[in-house]
Design a protein around this motif. Structure first.
Motif, PDB file in Angstrom:
ATOM      1  N   THR A 192       0.484  13.230  -0.763  1.00 42.84           N
ATOM      2  CA  THR A 192      -0.516  12.253  -1.198  1.00 42.84           C
ATOM      3  C   THR A 192      -0.126  11.723  -2.563  1.00 42.84           C
ATOM      4  O   THR A 192       0.808  12.205  -3.191  1.00 42.84           O
ATOM      5  CB  THR A 192      -1.926  12.877  -1.297  1.00 42.84           C
ATOM      6  N   ASN A 201      -3.558   4.852  -1.098  1.00 43.98           N
ATOM      7  CA  ASN A 201      -4.901   4.539  -1.562  1.00 43.98           C
ATOM      8  C   ASN A 201      -5.151   3.030  -1.504  1.00 43.98           C
ATOM      9  O   ASN A 201      -4.238   2.226  -1.683  1.00 43.98           O
ATOM     10  CB  ASN A 201      -5.103   5.028  -3.007  1.00 43.98           C
ATOM     11  N   ARG A 216      -8.635   6.767   0.733  1.00 38.68           N
ATOM     12  CA  ARG A 216      -7.469   7.599   0.465  1.00 38.68           C
ATOM     13  C   ARG A 216      -6.964   8.149   1.792  1.00 38.68           C
ATOM     14  O   ARG A 216      -7.739   8.443   2.701  1.00 38.68           O
ATOM     15  CB  ARG A 216      -7.810   8.758  -0.473  1.00 38.68           C
TER      16      ARG A 216
END
Length: 477
Positions: A192, A201, A216
């Motif tokens: 991430t 995002n 996200r």
């Protein structure tokens, strides 16, 4: 200024105190009263030093002379760094490799982004970074012999080129879990990123930050590796990765429009050969190809980091990256060792084309970086070594030196004291005094490509030649 008045230094103090308490407990508690007795291993990699620029007098500690944006091209100018690791054997350790084991491993790291490192007031407010690199549990030989399972965050990677400070081919350090059975290794890794924009995002309300209503998502990486071992220590290693980024969309309340991120994917294939040349000598050769969202291929990058820019649909269907590495070490008896490497990265970004409405696509083009280098180490005695290094490196990329090929040649001499002795390149600790001269071509000199050039340049004046005088202690145990 007190120690607790600076948050970063306070965190460092707490980490160091924790390590000291654990070490003391392990060494002083009777076996029948403590789980830690005889079950704790503490190891560390670390380096510290100081540096001078004889020509300008500027502060250059930690400022690389390389044009590659990484340590490819030589690592001796790297800044201070500490990486302690703690391994706790939850089952009593055994010398039998087939015995069951359960290990917990945690690895913090500490480094400064500017300034001196360890003293209580040395940084004078400059940011000191403390990160947790590893925290995982691994168990083996419990359900089946040669079956190992792990989960958590770990350095999921293989061999490195030490003198260029790069883990290559299968550097997939991250958070996830895996199963290993004999030569087969399977894992699932999560990746991430924070902050608005990018692949992970989407800023729904457009206010420039991530709020509760923003989107996200995470990348899931499926990894398969297989190592086929041959006689005489040779082996062949296969690698396959599949990267998946799911679609993530939401209906915006302000105008009812569906916004968000489209699905994307990527794949990687690689092969590596290891040749054992005897007497500690070896030659490793590898090549890796990454496609689409798994196209990361540039100095120090993992396959997670897609090359170039996304198209108008927000996907990386044009991106591709290739990494090729040759790395060898040859020991000439007990008098001299030669360690050398050649590393090439090539990346393709968004091609010049039109979208569904006929609008032209963004031209990103190709990029390339490379490095070739060697370290020779002559053993005068067990304790006195002489290191010499030569590196040649280059980078060609949009946004760097006007897209021209920027190159640097670095030459280093380093008398070295090895207090524990040993006629091997891996003997540590090292006390080194070293001098490096760097010679830049016109594109690199005018573009001030390396951090070192940017520091020593006077009002943007081109830097054709660089001088770096340093001393350092490097250790691992």
């Amino acid at each position: 200024m007190t120690l607790d008045s600076t948050p970063t230094l306070s965190r460092l103090w707490r980490v160091c105190l924790m390590l000291c308490v654990i070490a003391l407990a392990a060494g002083s508690t009777p076996a029948n009263a403590s789980l830690l007795y005889d079950r704790l291993e503490i190891s560390m990699y670390g380096r510290m030093g100081v540096a001078w620029d004889p020509s300008s007098g500027r502060y250059i500690q930690g400022q690389r002379m390389n044009v590659t944006g990484s340590a490819i091209g030589g690592r001796l100018e790297e800044g201070d760094y500490l990486e302690p690791a703690i391994k706790l054997h939850l089952l009593a350790p055994s010398t039998d490799t087939s015995a069951p084991y359960v290990d917990f491993v945690i690895t913090p790291s500490m480094y400064t982004q500017n300034g001196l490192f360890a003293g209580a007031i040395s940084n004078n407010g400059d940011p000191l970074v403390i990160a947790l690199f590893q925290a995982y549990v691994e168990a083996g030989n419990i359900l089946l012999p040669n079956l190992r399972v792990w989960g958590g965050a770990r350095f999921y990677r293989g061999t490195d080129v030490h003198i260029a400070d790069i883990f290559y081919f299968n550097n997939l350090a991250g958070q996830g879990g895996g199963v290993m059975y004999g030569p087969l290794d399977l894992a699932i890794i999560m990746q991430t990123a924070v902050g608005p924009g990018g692949q992970y995002n989407f800023d729904v309300n457009g206010n420039g930050r991530l709020d509760a209503g923003d989107i996200r998502r995470q990348r899931t990486v499926f990894v398969a590796q297989y190592v086929h071992k041959l006689e005489a220590g040779h082996s062949f290693h296969g690698l396959a990765e599949l990267h998946l980024l799911p679609a993530a969309k939401v209906t915006r309340q302000s105008d009812g429009e569906v916004v968000g991120l489209n699905a994307d994917m990527g794949w990687v294939l690689g092969a590596k050969a290891h040749f054992d040349l005897g007497n500690g000598s070896f030659n490793d050769m590898s090549i890796r190809y990454g496609s689409r969202a798994a196209s990361g291929a540039r100095g120090g990058a993992q396959t997670y980091y897609s090359f170039g820019q996304a198209n108008t649909e927000g996907v990386y269907d044009d991106s591709a990256g290739i990494q090729a590495v040759d790395h060898f070490l040859y020991n000439f008896g007990n008098a001299f060792s030669l360690n050398a490497y050649a590393i090439l990265h090539w990346g393709q970004g968004l091609r010049n084309r039109t979208d569904a409405e006929g609008a032209p696509g963004t031209i990103v083009g190709n990029a390339m970086d490379f490095g070739v280098g060697a370290r020779g180490e002559y053993y005068f005695t067990d304790h006195l070594h002489l290191i010499g290094e030569a590196h040649y490196q280059g980078v060609k990329q949009v946004g760097i030196a006007n897209g021209e090929l920027a190159t640097a040649l670095k030459l280093t001499i380093a008398p070295t004291f090895v207090p524990l002795g040993g006629r091997t390149m891996w003997a540590r600790p090292h006390f080194r005094l070293f001098y490096t001269a760097a010679f830049y071509n016109d594109a690199a000199a005018i573009g001030l490509v390396s951090p070192y050039q940017q520091v020593v340049s006077d009002n943007g004046r081109p830097v054709k030649v660089g001088h770096y005088l340093g001393t350092r202690v490097e250790w691992w145990f």
